[in-house]
Design an enzyme around this catalytic site. Sequence first.
Site, PDB file in Angstrom:
ATOM      1  N   LYS A  38     -23.275 -10.141  46.144  1.00 42.81           N
ATOM      2  CA  LYS A  38     -24.588 -10.555  45.635  1.00 42.81           C
ATOM      3  C   LYS A  38     -25.152 -11.659  46.518  1.00 42.81           C
ATOM      4  O   LYS A  38     -24.536 -12.713  46.677  1.00 42.81           O
ATOM      5  CB  LYS A  38     -24.487 -11.067  44.196  1.00 42.81           C
ATOM      6  N   ASP A  65     -30.516 -10.484  44.904  1.00 44.16           N
ATOM      7  CA  ASP A  65     -30.940 -11.114  43.646  1.00 44.16           C
ATOM      8  C   ASP A  65     -32.150 -12.015  43.907  1.00 44.16           C
ATOM      9  O   ASP A  65     -32.012 -13.232  44.006  1.00 44.16           O
ATOM     10  CB  ASP A  65     -29.744 -11.903  43.082  1.00 44.16           C
ATOM     11  N   LEU A  66     -33.317 -11.401  44.016  1.00 44.09           N
ATOM     12  CA  LEU A  66     -34.534 -12.162  44.350  1.00 44.09           C
ATOM     13  C   LEU A  66     -35.405 -12.450  43.132  1.00 44.09           C
ATOM     14  O   LEU A  66     -36.389 -13.185  43.246  1.00 44.09           O
ATOM     15  CB  LEU A  66     -35.352 -11.407  45.410  1.00 44.09           C
ATOM     16  N   LYS A  67     -35.118 -11.850  41.993  1.00 48.02           N
ATOM     17  CA  LYS A  67     -35.852 -12.107  40.738  1.00 48.02           C
ATOM     18  C   LYS A  67     -37.366 -12.112  40.971  1.00 48.02           C
ATOM     19  O   LYS A  67     -38.065 -13.093  40.684  1.00 48.02           O
ATOM     20  CB  LYS A  67     -35.398 -13.428  40.113  1.00 48.02           C
ATOM     21  N   ASP A  70     -44.468 -11.200  39.959  1.00 46.92           N
ATOM     22  CA  ASP A  70     -45.819 -11.418  40.499  1.00 46.92           C
ATOM     23  C   ASP A  70     -46.707 -10.291  39.973  1.00 46.92           C
ATOM     24  O   ASP A  70     -46.279  -9.512  39.109  1.00 46.92           O
ATOM     25  CB  ASP A  70     -45.759 -11.443  42.045  1.00 46.92           C
ATOM     26  N   THR A 124     -30.578 -17.624  31.276  1.00 45.92           N
ATOM     27  CA  THR A 124     -29.603 -18.237  30.360  1.00 45.92           C
ATOM     28  C   THR A 124     -29.757 -19.751  30.301  1.00 45.92           C
ATOM     29  O   THR A 124     -29.158 -20.406  29.460  1.00 45.92           O
ATOM     30  CB  THR A 124     -28.160 -17.869  30.754  1.00 45.92           C
ATOM     31  N   ARG A 215     -18.116 -18.848  41.804  1.00 41.26           N
ATOM     32  CA  ARG A 215     -17.184 -19.940  42.106  1.00 41.26           C
ATOM     33  C   ARG A 215     -15.712 -19.693  41.811  1.00 41.26           C
ATOM     34  O   ARG A 215     -14.872 -20.192  42.562  1.00 41.26           O
ATOM     35  CB  ARG A 215     -17.692 -21.222  41.453  1.00 41.26           C
TER      36      ARG A 215
HETATM   37  O1  C5P Z   1     -20.390 -19.367  40.434  1.00 46.52           O
HETATM   38  P1  C5P Z   1     -20.756 -18.469  39.301  1.00 46.52           P
HETATM   39  O2  C5P Z   1     -19.698 -17.432  38.959  1.00 46.52           O
HETATM   40  O3  C5P Z   1     -21.230 -19.218  38.098  1.00 46.52           O
HETATM   41  O4  C5P Z   1     -21.978 -17.638  39.923  1.00 46.52           O
HETATM   42  C1  C5P Z   1     -22.679 -16.751  39.199  1.00 46.52           C
HETATM   43  C2  C5P Z   1     -23.800 -16.154  40.014  1.00 46.52           C
HETATM   44  O5  C5P Z   1     -24.604 -15.399  39.130  1.00 46.52           O
HETATM   45  C3  C5P Z   1     -24.715 -17.172  40.687  1.00 46.52           C
HETATM   46  O6  C5P Z   1     -25.230 -16.563  41.878  1.00 46.52           O
HETATM   47  C4  C5P Z   1     -25.807 -17.357  39.654  1.00 46.52           C
HETATM   48  O7  C5P Z   1     -27.046 -17.678  40.245  1.00 46.52           O
HETATM   49  C5  C5P Z   1     -25.889 -15.982  39.018  1.00 46.52           C
HETATM   50  N1  C5P Z   1     -26.361 -15.960  37.635  1.00 46.52           N
HETATM   51  C6  C5P Z   1     -25.737 -16.662  36.614  1.00 46.52           C
HETATM   52  N2  C5P Z   1     -26.182 -16.631  35.346  1.00 46.52           N
HETATM   53  C7  C5P Z   1     -27.226 -15.904  35.052  1.00 46.52           C
HETATM   54  C8  C5P Z   1     -27.891 -15.169  36.044  1.00 46.52           C
HETATM   55  C9  C5P Z   1     -27.424 -15.226  37.333  1.00 46.52           C
HETATM   56  O8  C5P Z   1     -24.765 -17.332  36.833  1.00 46.52           O
HETATM   57  N3  C5P Z   1     -27.608 -15.866  33.808  1.00 46.52           N
END
Ligand code: C5P
Length: 240
Positions: A38, A65-67, A70, A124, A215
Amino acid sequence: MPLPAGFSNPLLVAIDRPDLASALALAEPLRAIAGGFKLGLELFVAEGPRAVDAFSRLGPPVFLDLKLHDIPNTVAAAVRSAARLGPALLTLHAAGGPAMLRAAAEAARAAGCGLRLLAVTVLTSLDRDDLEAIGVRAAPLEQVVRLARLAVACGIDGIVCSPSEVAAVRGALGPAPILVVPGIRPEGVATADQKRTADPRVATAAGADLLVVGRPITAAADPLAAARAILRELGIASGS
Ligand code: C5P
């Protein structure tokens, strides 16, 4: 649940890095076992299309993942531009409304390259008070389900949703839409700033098709071992 076409396993690794060199260094050892990578705004804003191009050469499918959010004409044009880069998945905001969603779905279909669109519903980071502040008088989950139904009715292929939403969204939408779930934490791993988390098996059992993990893999001392441990939790063999 069968995996979406093109994916060898459900583990999508979030490559949240500020530059292409560090992103590729992180991804290289993972390319043999990741279900996909991603790429988000941090990397895309810094490096642009060449980041997608470089990741497309690694092998696993790319989730861009550009969300997008517009007017319909602009989003449809952005979908066409993104389709030329060859990602498997691209995100847009369901809150852009029916005309935007239909225009985007039509642009993806017309591109004819198998690009699938995923809608983001309620971020979220927003709670009930935040929704109220922007004029939405609904509980977050109610709004998530409303926007998910709208997106799928407009031809969008799937939804990004949190572990706490996935069962309700699957229940509302049935088996066909692709459900992609971030906020995944293997058992015993710190939750960092993610408030609503679930372990990989729980999310999958609740209806997730693909899992986004950042992470717990990317900040691990040994990212490859961390990714393998998650696949093992899911009952998927990935070598030693
Ligand atoms: O590091 P972590 O596992 O929290 O990363 C989750 C990834 O998913 C990040 O790229 C974050 O921007 C994305 N994301 C998220 N929660 C959401 C939507 C997207 O953590 N509700």
